[in-house]
Design an enzyme around this catalytic site. Sequence first.
Site, PDB file in Angstrom:
ATOM      1  N   HIS A   9      38.396  39.766  51.876  1.00 13.92           N
ATOM      2  CA  HIS A   9      36.999  39.311  51.741  1.00 13.92           C
ATOM      3  C   HIS A   9      36.570  38.927  53.152  1.00 13.92           C
ATOM      4  O   HIS A   9      36.938  37.874  53.657  1.00 13.92           O
ATOM      5  CB  HIS A   9      36.963  38.114  50.785  1.00 13.92           C
ATOM      6  CG  HIS A   9      35.649  37.396  50.713  1.00 13.92           C
ATOM      7  ND1 HIS A   9      34.912  37.306  49.559  1.00 13.92           N
ATOM      8  CD2 HIS A   9      34.945  36.706  51.643  1.00 13.92           C
ATOM      9  CE1 HIS A   9      33.810  36.600  49.791  1.00 13.92           C
ATOM     10  NE2 HIS A   9      33.799  36.220  51.048  1.00 13.92           N
ATOM     11  N   ASP A  30      32.816  43.978  41.740  1.00 10.10           N
ATOM     12  CA  ASP A  30      32.739  42.538  42.026  1.00 10.10           C
ATOM     13  C   ASP A  30      32.036  41.809  40.868  1.00 10.10           C
ATOM     14  O   ASP A  30      31.262  40.871  41.076  1.00 10.10           O
ATOM     15  CB  ASP A  30      32.025  42.248  43.351  1.00 10.10           C
ATOM     16  CG  ASP A  30      32.300  40.827  43.851  1.00 10.10           C
ATOM     17  OD1 ASP A  30      33.094  40.102  43.201  1.00 10.10           O
ATOM     18  OD2 ASP A  30      31.726  40.441  44.889  1.00 10.10           O
ATOM     19  N   ASN A  63      27.699  36.923  47.080  1.00 13.65           N
ATOM     20  CA  ASN A  63      28.423  36.861  48.340  1.00 13.65           C
ATOM     21  C   ASN A  63      29.340  38.078  48.496  1.00 13.65           C
ATOM     22  O   ASN A  63      30.207  38.270  47.651  1.00 13.65           O
ATOM     23  CB  ASN A  63      29.262  35.578  48.384  1.00 13.65           C
ATOM     24  CG  ASN A  63      29.785  35.283  49.766  1.00 13.65           C
ATOM     25  OD1 ASN A  63      29.243  35.757  50.748  1.00 13.65           O
ATOM     26  ND2 ASN A  63      30.856  34.522  49.833  1.00 13.65           N
TER      27      ASN A  63
END
Lengths: 322, 426
Positions: free
Chosen positions: B173, B299, B272
Amino acid sequence: MSAGPRRHLLSTADLSAEDAMLILDTAAEFARLADRPIKKLPTLRGRTVVNLFYEDSTRTRISFETAAKRLSADVINFSAKGSSVSKGESLKDTALTLEAMGADAVVVRHWASGGAHRLAHAGWIRSAVVNAGDGTHEHPTQALLDAYTLRARLGGLEGRRVTVVGDVLHSRVARSNVRLLATLGAEVTLVAPPTLMPFGVEGWPCSSSYALDPVLPKSDAVMMLRVQRERMDQAFFPTEREYSRRYGMHADRMAQLPEHAVVMHPGPMNRGLEISAEVADSARSTVTEQVANGVSVRMAVLYLLLGGSEPAIGTEDEGERR
Amino acid sequence: MTNWTIKGASPLGGPARDLYVREGRIAEAPAPDATVIDAAGLIALPGLVDLHTHLREPGREDAETVLSGSRAAAAGGFTAVHAMANTDPVADTAGVVEQVWRLGREAGYCDVQPVGAVTVGIAGERLAELGAMAESAARVRIFSDDGHCVSDAALMRRALEYVKAFGGVVAQHAQEPRLTEGAQMNEGELSDVLGLRGWPAVAEEAIIARDVLLAAHTGSRLHVCHLSTAGSVEIVRWAKSKGYPVTAEVTPHHLLLTEDLVRGYDPVYKVNPPLRSKDDVEAVRAGLADGAIDVVATDHAPHPVEAKDCEWAVAAMGMLGLETALSVVQQTMVATGLLDWAGVADRMSVRAARIGQLEEHGRPLEVGEPANLTLLDPAAARVIEPASLHSRSRNTPFAGLELPGAVHATLLRGTATVLDGKVVDR
């Protein structure tokens, strides 16, 4: 509850020049009232205005409270501290509570950018919403009282050169002022160190400069923004002394201004940091006028949103979003 | 076990033919007791594989469970999902990954392959017992602190080195933490207009640049999660041109949505990495088309209503994705001519299965292969209704949008998890 469409004042970007001038002219009418022995009008009798403050701001709250009371509205002060999720009641539940109590207008100060927008448009309440400052986004009534003060001092706004100095990046006052003053035809220059200048400032309706001194002789008004001392710890500038030297308003800089130019500050001031005591207490300083004008402008906003059978200013509600 | 005759489907969008499924595999000839699926006009794809799914169990069963999330996956045409490690407790031990893996098998809607945390408690301080997770019944191969960046360069280097012992891959990430403190949306002109703290592209790109060099230096496998900027695409493309062992994914929402949606401060658009600019959207589409980006990964990030029904700044980050991914890819990549259906199969199944080392998934639609497949009606259109989703949560950014395509059927090793567009109760 007014019969017409719901209206809010969330951003000065939503105000047309006509709307803004109507607010300033109405405020001027109300200002005359302040000289009378009895300052109260019956205009909003029976209406309820809630001051919902998620952030401490005694001066803004008192200003709105005074404005509402002079129009004979019932005023409820609701101070809600802390984050809405981590502790206490959510903004939504507070809104539902105010709705159930029959609030006609909610004046909201919120630490989160978009807090007032969310309150107005999430479908939680039907009352008018007035943004009394949301995070680092906007503070429209501050810009309106600044415009009122400028117009009174400079005899107009069209073509007047206004320089806004300081922490523009984090300033809701600067954002609201840039939009409103551009709408009203003033020429705005933002002055800040590069670290405190907004990212896309080239797209804003104003010019910008990293240096204050060259701008001063061409300024009809200089608006000093409050600098949070914590910004220093986040490396936005090295020391208070360096900031004060490069961007502070002191007697030497004041001397470079044209004779008629004024120095403004939204308060509370950091004397000795962004403004010296000598300047703050000088005849050019409009600080206390700004406070007095704030009451008249906020009376005008409340009156125009709630007073008639239909609201006279503001943005229409987008209705239910989901 | 049901045997099937799938009549007139177009494998990967090619010429229509019949597909036969016998005892869980694609067969040469129909079984005598086969149930017929009329698949005229439907496209047959290898069952989709998601590399990036938040199933929230254990810990946040109010948002999603392995069961509800894998039903949502099946509805979206997926036969395998990778369950991210940021649960509570974190999936940083053999015990937790085996629990998630077992819950997935019990649910039976798709293969739930756990991702293991890189560091203990995804705190970014000490390596978790990666070997124990790799050797557990869950057979973990992808390790990720997703939600957090392994920002410590030395720790990232060690993680890359360590997973070589069992052929693992570190999925990063990419978010430089100091550059994104308190970040609320893409940094740019709009973030300063809205007064929301910016999440600059450089915070993603700096980490990806560092990590592709570390992957080259260590000779170990790096996978870049939810890449979102034009600059990131350039860096990954460069790394691949050098032959570095790097793969990357993009989410459906970064293929379709832009930061302009933040204007209304509705937290359903808070995610995000954040929604980016139109230029970034075009760059990630181009990267997916030319293969610089290997896969689409959802995601999928379920959140309860109250986590989104609030001020932007306090809202949770993340969006649902499983049930809309294929439609978004059809709209953004197929309808635009950037990918054909073989390309969709490659990016949503074949390469994802290869990265996740799932041997039974992402296989060709050929005789003898496991019958993991998805039948899509590309001519259908549907308006996304949050209330009709199978996820336990409702935070879809596509609510009210009309999207093309509808999953008609999903087969997991020959067992129908979706039939006639409806999830089959098990």
